[in-house]
Design an enzyme around this catalytic site. Sequence first.
Site, short mmCIF file in Angstrom:
data_model
loop_
_atom_site.label_atom_id
_atom_site.label_comp_id
_atom_site.label_asym_id
_atom_site.label_seq_id
_atom_site.Cartn_x
_atom_site.Cartn_y
_atom_site.Cartn_z
N HIS B 8 18.69 -35.22 21.74
CA HIS B 8 18.51 -33.80 22.05
C HIS B 8 17.04 -33.43 21.80
O HIS B 8 16.38 -34.00 20.92
CB HIS B 8 19.37 -32.92 21.13
CG HIS B 8 20.84 -33.16 21.24
ND1 HIS B 8 21.56 -32.89 22.38
CD2 HIS B 8 21.75 -33.63 20.34
CE1 HIS B 8 22.84 -33.17 22.17
NE2 HIS B 8 22.99 -33.63 20.95
N TYR B 194 31.42 -30.48 14.42
CA TYR B 194 31.13 -31.55 15.39
C TYR B 194 32.20 -32.64 15.33
O TYR B 194 32.72 -33.08 16.36
CB TYR B 194 29.75 -32.18 15.11
CG TYR B 194 28.56 -31.41 15.61
CD1 TYR B 194 28.63 -30.06 15.92
CD2 TYR B 194 27.31 -32.03 15.74
CE1 TYR B 194 27.51 -29.36 16.37
CE2 TYR B 194 26.19 -31.35 16.19
CZ TYR B 194 26.29 -30.01 16.50
OH TYR B 194 25.17 -29.33 16.94
N GLU B 284 21.30 -39.87 18.16
CA GLU B 284 21.09 -38.43 17.96
C GLU B 284 19.96 -38.22 16.95
O GLU B 284 20.06 -37.42 16.03
CB GLU B 284 22.39 -37.73 17.50
CG GLU B 284 22.39 -36.24 17.82
CD GLU B 284 23.71 -35.53 17.51
OE1 GLU B 284 24.59 -36.11 16.90
OE2 GLU B 284 23.83 -34.35 17.91
#
Lengths: 341, 341
Positions: B8, B194, B284
């Site tokens: 991201h 999450y 991530e």
Amino acid sequence: MIIDVHGHYTTAPAALERWRTRQVDAIGSGAPAPRASELRIGDDELRESIERNQLRLMRERGVDVTLFSPRASFMAHHIGDFQVSSAWAAICNELCYRASCLFPAHFVPAAMLPQSPGVDPATCIPELVRCVETFGNVAVNLNPDPSGGHWNAPPLWDRHWYPLYEKLVEYDVPAMIHVSTSCNPAFHTTGAHYLNADTTAFMQCVTSDLFRDFPTLRFVIPHGGGAVPYHWGRFRGLAQELERPPLAEQVLRNLFFDTCVYHQPGIDLLTRVIPVDNILFASEMIGAVRGIDPETGHHFDDTKRYIEAAHIDAGDRRKIYETNARRVYPRLDAHLRARHP
Amino acid sequence: MIIDVHGHYTTAPAALERWRTRQVDAIGSGAPAPRASELRIGDDELRESIERNQLRLMRERGVDVTLFSPRASFMAHHIGDFQVSSAWAAICNELCYRASCLFPAHFVPAAMLPQSPGVDPATCIPELVRCVETFGNVAVNLNPDPSGGHWNAPPLWDRHWYPLYEKLVEYDVPAMIHVSTSCNPAFHTTGAHYLNADTTAFMQCVTSDLFRDFPTLRFVIPHGGGAVPYHWGRFRGLAQELERPPLAEQVLRNLFFDTCVYHQPGIDLLTRVIPVDNILFASEMIGAVRGIDPETGHHFDDTKRYIEAAHIDAGDRRKIYETNARRVYPRLDAHLRARHP
């Protein structure tokens, strides 16, 4: 001795469910709720429902004692109001108590609480008192989400829950953090909601000072701790990121994980990652997963087989099977000592 | 080649957050929302924000290509209405596209969708079309809970989502199932919400015929699949209990797990339990857990180290690093082939 800290009375005679259906149907209908005295389950029937099920499997598997609480998915705290939950909890707790009287060598009762969405948890104290003082319960199940999947109760660190914690600490009784049926279509009850609740409760503890306020309060996180051991590195990293103390200092004096993980690799991870002093043997047998694993030929919930095969020594195995439970549940220990002085 | 399927843009210049704050502040205030053109981030600034962060770490760790999508926690679909989400998604997607143009060898864009609670997901299709056709996006992030922790959207198997799935299937573009910030105080965003979403989404797939209706639809479940691999026996047993086909037949043609699990035992479990064809390398990085693990001296999110140390052979490692991603993301494969014919 092998102690299973996570058993529910999932095999109660059908009269119990019929009574509950009448109770639920009466809500808002104008009809009177059924009285507790209208439920009649004889000792023979009760004995048989356990002898043919839990006790048979305990004997087959070599489990000596089970902490026995009302069926988790039937707690359904989201149904009705406090009066409904109160009448229902009283009945269910009494049945588990009677089971413990019929099989005193094998079952020790643990209580459900008459929680209800939006209702002060302090209202549960009288039932807790009754269960501990009259029925000899050694533990309770605490539902962090009485709404059944809407998660609108305050987190477990909120003062909302403190009156209940004060009583648990006074009695030195641990709470298993266990949700009930999900009425939210997003969450499958046993495939998502249960595991999510375990993870959620753990993180609520990590982000709070709950155990600073209650240094002797103890929670058991069931189902092997949800996602927690698998993501232990993530949680260690998050604690560091959030400038919380290391997990070993901050929560592992107060939090314990059961072994309700239904395959060998999961138990191997649990025993590799979580300190052995924080692991309690459990199976939740005749629960969510009752079938036989075609890969092993044994029941998925025969968790003792996984503990036997795990790479741990006999001392660690004894902790998981017995001594940890006696330490975490002092009233269980006292009960067992009284029986086998 | 090593492909990280889960990156991201968490390090965007501060101007982005300032623009977003103005946008959020304008909601319901009567003040006009800022225009997209008021956000100015130069190429140098954008380049620097990536070169010093993601690209630096990719070089250090030996990662070649990252699928790069807008910051997950900032999607915050629960804020404002569709117009708010739409303007915000357009800006964020354009930044990821620009990053991919600045570093064409290293970043390939993946899109966020302008979801909004209670709004038909079909409204996201124009942004999806723009991202795929104009920006060359090879994947999207789909939020199963745009409410941010209230879980009041229909489950992923509901026809509510079908128009979006039809477009994804048409483009042969997979969706990573990724929630955003939790605004429910029960759920810590990265420590509970999450992981819960990953588990929840998996179980929604297991209990439904979604992949019978869309045999070529593909979902990537991030964060190592939430609680799923750790409880793989439970899920196999539940599928059996629910009289669903075995997981391998029913969902493993369509579901994939990434390797965002931040310790060695977790990756060892993942690679032991989940078929190698269903595992995609990801980190991530510069995300939820940015610190260094004091037990290893390396970053928690340096997941390549765990894959290197896992007990798998070189062929399996290559699948996890590269060939699975090329199969699951055909547009990524086409993009890479075009660059290295």
